[in-house]
Write a protein that holds these residues in place. Structure first.
Motif, mmCIF file in Angstrom:
data_model
loop_
_atom_site.group_PDB
_atom_site.id
_atom_site.type_symbol
_atom_site.label_atom_id
_atom_site.label_comp_id
_atom_site.label_asym_id
_atom_site.label_seq_id
_atom_site.Cartn_x
_atom_site.Cartn_y
_atom_site.Cartn_z
ATOM 1 N N ASP A 73 0.781 -1.414 0.133
ATOM 2 C CA ASP A 73 -0.114 0.103 0.041
ATOM 3 C C ASP A 73 0.769 1.260 0.077
ATOM 4 O OD1 ASP A 73 -1.953 -1.849 0.410
ATOM 5 O OD2 ASP A 73 -2.282 -1.539 2.360
ATOM 6 N N THR A 74 2.002 1.128 0.616
ATOM 7 C CA THR A 74 2.929 2.248 0.714
ATOM 8 C C THR A 74 3.364 2.874 -0.558
ATOM 9 O OG1 THR A 74 3.679 1.435 2.941
ATOM 10 C CG2 THR A 74 5.019 3.329 1.765
ATOM 11 N N ASP A 75 3.779 1.995 -1.331
ATOM 12 C CA ASP A 75 4.351 2.264 -2.780
ATOM 13 C C ASP A 75 3.132 2.623 -3.536
ATOM 14 O OD1 ASP A 75 7.079 2.039 -2.235
ATOM 15 O OD2 ASP A 75 6.926 -0.219 -2.432
ATOM 16 N N GLN A 76 2.020 1.595 -3.553
ATOM 17 C CA GLN A 76 0.964 1.832 -4.454
ATOM 18 C C GLN A 76 -0.134 2.930 -4.387
ATOM 19 O OE1 GLN A 76 -1.025 -2.323 -4.827
ATOM 20 N NE2 GLN A 76 0.630 -3.012 -5.874
ATOM 21 N N TRP A 82 0.898 8.310 -9.934
ATOM 22 C CA TRP A 82 -0.014 8.309 -11.074
ATOM 23 C C TRP A 82 -1.332 8.650 -10.444
ATOM 24 C CZ3 TRP A 82 1.653 2.673 -13.540
ATOM 25 C CH2 TRP A 82 2.654 3.002 -14.672
ATOM 26 N N ILE A 83 -1.676 8.063 -9.314
ATOM 27 C CA ILE A 83 -3.125 8.207 -8.839
ATOM 28 C C ILE A 83 -3.416 9.631 -8.581
ATOM 29 C CG2 ILE A 83 -2.814 5.863 -8.260
ATOM 30 C CD1 ILE A 83 -2.980 6.882 -5.450
ATOM 31 N N LYS A 84 -2.492 10.550 -8.364
ATOM 32 C CA LYS A 84 -2.782 12.084 -8.091
ATOM 33 C C LYS A 84 -2.821 13.103 -9.020
ATOM 34 C CE LYS A 84 0.026 10.584 -4.146
ATOM 35 N NZ LYS A 84 1.318 10.691 -3.231
ATOM 36 N N ILE A 116 -6.526 3.018 -11.823
ATOM 37 C CA ILE A 116 -7.846 3.988 -11.726
ATOM 38 C C ILE A 116 -8.785 4.006 -10.490
ATOM 39 C CG2 ILE A 116 -9.887 4.271 -13.225
ATOM 40 C CD1 ILE A 116 -7.224 4.739 -14.594
ATOM 41 N N VAL A 117 -8.784 2.834 -10.031
ATOM 42 C CA VAL A 117 -9.685 2.924 -8.825
ATOM 43 C C VAL A 117 -9.075 3.569 -7.908
ATOM 44 C CG1 VAL A 117 -10.795 1.488 -7.057
ATOM 45 C CG2 VAL A 117 -11.013 0.773 -9.386
ATOM 46 N N TYR A 118 -7.762 3.222 -7.682
ATOM 47 C CA TYR A 118 -7.063 4.200 -6.481
ATOM 48 C C TYR A 118 -6.897 5.967 -6.829
ATOM 49 C CZ TYR A 118 -4.761 -0.327 -4.517
ATOM 50 O OH TYR A 118 -4.445 -1.181 -4.169
ATOM 51 N N MET A 119 -7.029 6.169 -8.041
ATOM 52 C CA MET A 119 -7.229 7.480 -8.416
ATOM 53 C C MET A 119 -8.293 8.041 -8.097
ATOM 54 S SD MET A 119 -6.775 9.303 -12.137
ATOM 55 C CE MET A 119 -5.063 8.880 -12.467
ATOM 56 N N ILE A 120 -9.465 7.395 -8.247
ATOM 57 C CA ILE A 120 -10.876 7.801 -7.847
ATOM 58 C C ILE A 120 -10.991 7.809 -6.335
ATOM 59 C CG2 ILE A 120 -13.227 7.113 -7.662
ATOM 60 C CD1 ILE A 120 -12.837 5.804 -10.419
ATOM 61 N N TRP A 130 -9.394 4.360 5.574
ATOM 62 C CA TRP A 130 -10.698 3.846 5.505
ATOM 63 C C TRP A 130 -11.419 3.970 4.414
ATOM 64 C CZ3 TRP A 130 -15.245 6.409 4.503
ATOM 65 C CH2 TRP A 130 -15.005 7.810 4.328
ATOM 66 N N GLY A 131 -11.182 4.749 3.491
ATOM 67 C CA GLY A 131 -12.049 5.110 2.207
ATOM 68 C C GLY A 131 -11.467 4.021 1.359
ATOM 69 N N TYR A 132 -10.432 3.764 1.255
ATOM 70 C CA TYR A 132 -9.653 2.561 0.510
ATOM 71 C C TYR A 132 -10.443 1.256 0.953
ATOM 72 C CZ TYR A 132 -6.620 6.301 -1.338
ATOM 73 O OH TYR A 132 -6.148 7.242 -1.870
ATOM 74 N N HIS A 133 -10.367 0.929 2.351
ATOM 75 C CA HIS A 133 -11.043 -0.079 2.778
ATOM 76 C C HIS A 133 -12.376 -0.304 2.504
ATOM 77 C CE1 HIS A 133 -7.533 -1.653 5.357
ATOM 78 N NE2 HIS A 133 -7.400 -0.332 5.617
ATOM 79 N N LEU A 134 -12.964 0.733 2.632
ATOM 80 C CA LEU A 134 -14.518 0.744 2.306
ATOM 81 C C LEU A 134 -14.896 0.256 0.741
ATOM 82 C CD1 LEU A 134 -17.353 1.636 2.443
ATOM 83 C CD2 LEU A 134 -16.888 3.853 1.997
ATOM 84 N N VAL A 135 -13.785 0.605 -0.170
ATOM 85 C CA VAL A 135 -14.003 0.297 -1.592
ATOM 86 C C VAL A 135 -13.845 -1.194 -1.790
ATOM 87 C CG1 VAL A 135 -13.129 0.403 -4.009
ATOM 88 C CG2 VAL A 135 -13.441 2.501 -2.539
#
Length: 541
Positions: A73-76, A82-84, A116-120, A130-135
């Protein structure tokens, strides 16, 4: 005579558990969003089973929302430029999954929709875990509902108490899927997103294809689009057309003409062609990195048997969970591990052969488990550790389908024992829930994760290295040094352990010791840019 024959045939179908389309004659009815017919008593009551499945799926991972970013998670996410910025969209589709890290270079993975999902997520939640866990959990909820819907299509209606939806085999097995502890790596770990997301779209595509074969022509295009989404989340989705072919062979008459068959499957083939073309362009090869070059083709082949046996065991007994299962390859089938695993595989094949003659639905469940697990047996293409619990997320659907078939068969053959067995399933469900909730705590942060992993895999240099980093981040320098040194005792040419130890020594002011460790890195990786830069810094300090 004719009526008696038809009655006998119907009863045999009920006992066999074969694929029967459930057709209910209801005076007034409504359709759920999933195409099933539901009694028009009260729309809220009719949707209650779906709501309950989602609630259980959500509830068992509620404590995972307290978890931080860990491991990849730290790197990705934290270190992923990319996601920013939405301008990186073309790059995401034209590069491998790790190209944003220049020091990584090539990779065997191409998963653009993950970014793409990480970007969203980044634009919606920022860097709040918590938001990433929610998805992840929402994808898991959707997958559990699809398991319920698919299982209902394969089973005949139950009688007696099991006819109640809350006691029915499909409902019970969807709950077992939702709570199964083996899924914690895929759901509780944010970087497990590709597994939960591709499985959701895989099952959605499959379910829509079933509806298409049953006459709902309009959903065909949605099935193809869902398959396309699944492939761009994870390459394992390429097994779906195989399962569609198996489904048609077992439960549907073949298309009347060859051209009709080609027309049915061609869009899926086109998706595969498009995916492979983009993958080849992004990776410059289909699988550019050849892992475990020291293993011969024969050794790679025989090591599939221990992996297969271990996957079966982990699915049946999901309580010795571990994020890093150290790979100890066998060199010959006559080793104890080789003999046992080969015997397990033979028994599995015998079960498939018996199911081929006796029950098509059982055969389908067996093949679903095996076919969806096939990519996990390509050892050369999997870096670090060929065995991972998250690889069982999709194959477990075959497992719960087999369990549902057993419960359905038991309800017909032994109706008096059916309720008792259902109660046993409820007890297992409670144990699964407790196991999942407990395991989620291990994913809370780096220190808890790698402390648990070291206990389970004390012979892994990589695990000690990661625990050392966790100690270092907490300011526990002596404990960090001890872990890095242990990693080097297990693997003397571990460049990462040398580098991390060097940084630690330098931070503590042990310049000579730091220099020695940096030099050790260069003996292993002569072109390491950052190591050379650090040595130059030490020399000019």
């Amino acid at each position: 005579m004719g009526k008696a024959s038809r009655k006998k045939k119907g009863s045999l179908n009920e006992i066999s558990g074969g694929h029967l389309e459930i057709k209910e004659t209801v005076t007034s009815s409504l359709k759920s969003p999933f195409g099933d017919r539901l009694p028009k008593t009260n729309s809220i009551i009719a949707l209650t089973p779906y709501v309950l499945i989602m609630l259980v799926s959500f509830a068992v991972y509620l404590n995972a929302f307290n978890g931080n970013f860990v491991y990849d998670d730290t790197d990705q996410i934290l270190m992923n430029p990319w996601i920013k910025d939405i301008k990186n969209l073309p790059t995401i589709f034209l590069e491998n999954v790790w190209s944003f890290k220049q020091e990584v270079g090539t990779s065997n993975y191409y998963r653009p929709l993950m970014h793409i999902v990480y970007m969203i997520n980044y634009y919606v939640f920022g860097l709040k875990p918590w938001g990433y866990h929610l998805v992840n959990v929402l994808f898991h909820c959707g997958a559990a509902v699809l398991v319920f819907l698919m299982t209902r299509r394969f089973l005949p209606p139950c009688k007696g108490l099991l006819s109640l939806v809350y006691l029915s085999p499909p409902f019970m097995c969807a709950l077992l899927f939702a709570a199964h502890p083996i899924h914690t790596e895929a759901v509780a770990w944010i970087a497990g997103l590709p597994d939960v997301a591709f499985t959701f779209f895989y099952l959605l595509s499959f379910y829509l294809y079933i509806l298409f074969r049953d006459g709902a022509r309009r959903v065909y295009l949605l099935s193809v689009l869902s398959f396309s989404a699944a492939t761009f989340f994870k390459e394992t989705a390429l097994t779906l057309p195989i399962m569609l072919g198996i489904y048609d062979c077992l439960f549907h008459k073949r298309d009347k003409t060859i051209m009709a068959g080609i027309k049915t499957y061609m869009p899926y083939v086109v998706v595969i062609g498009g995916y492979l073309s983009m993958r080849y362009y992004a990776l410059r090869s289909f699988v550019p990195i050849d892992n475990y070059p020291e293993l011969s083709a024969y050794q790679l082949t025989i090591n599939v048997f221990p992996l297969f046996a271990k996957y079966l065991a982990s699915l049946l007994w999901p309580f010795d969970l571990n994020v890093w299962h150290t790979f100890h390859p066998i060199r010959s089938l006559v080793e104890a591990k080789g003999v046992i695993s080969l015997a397990v595989t033979v028994v599995f094949l015998i079960a498939a052969a018996v199911a081929y003659k006796k029950n098509k639905t059982v055969l389908f469940g067996i093949l679903f488990f095996f076919v969806s697990l096939l990519p996990a047996f390509y050892i050369r293409g999997i870096a670090g550790k060929p065995f991972a619990e998250r690889y069982l997320y999709l194959p477990s659907v075959g497992f719960v389908l087999l369990l549902a078939i057993f419960l359905s068969w038991n309800g017909v053959k032994m109706p008096r024992a059916a309720m008792g067995i259902t109660l046993v399933c409820m007890m297992v469900l409670g144990i699964y829930c407790a196991g999942t909730i407990t395991r989620n705590n291990d994913w809370k942060d780096e220190l808890s994760l790698w402390s648990d992993t070291v206990r389970n895999s004390p012979d892994s240099a990589e695990v000690h290295d990661n625990l050392g980093l966790a100690y270092s981040a907490k300011g526990l320098m002596e404990m960090a040094i001890s872990e890095f040194q242990m990693a080097l005792r297990l693997k003397p040419r571990d460049a990462n352990a040398h580098y991390n130890l060097a940084l630690l020594y330098q931070g503590l002011g042990y310049t000579d010791m730091a220099r020695a460790e940096f030099e050790a890195v260069l003996r292993i990786r002569p072109n390491d840019y950052w190591t050379r830069k650090m040595l130059l810094y030490i020399a000019t300090d």
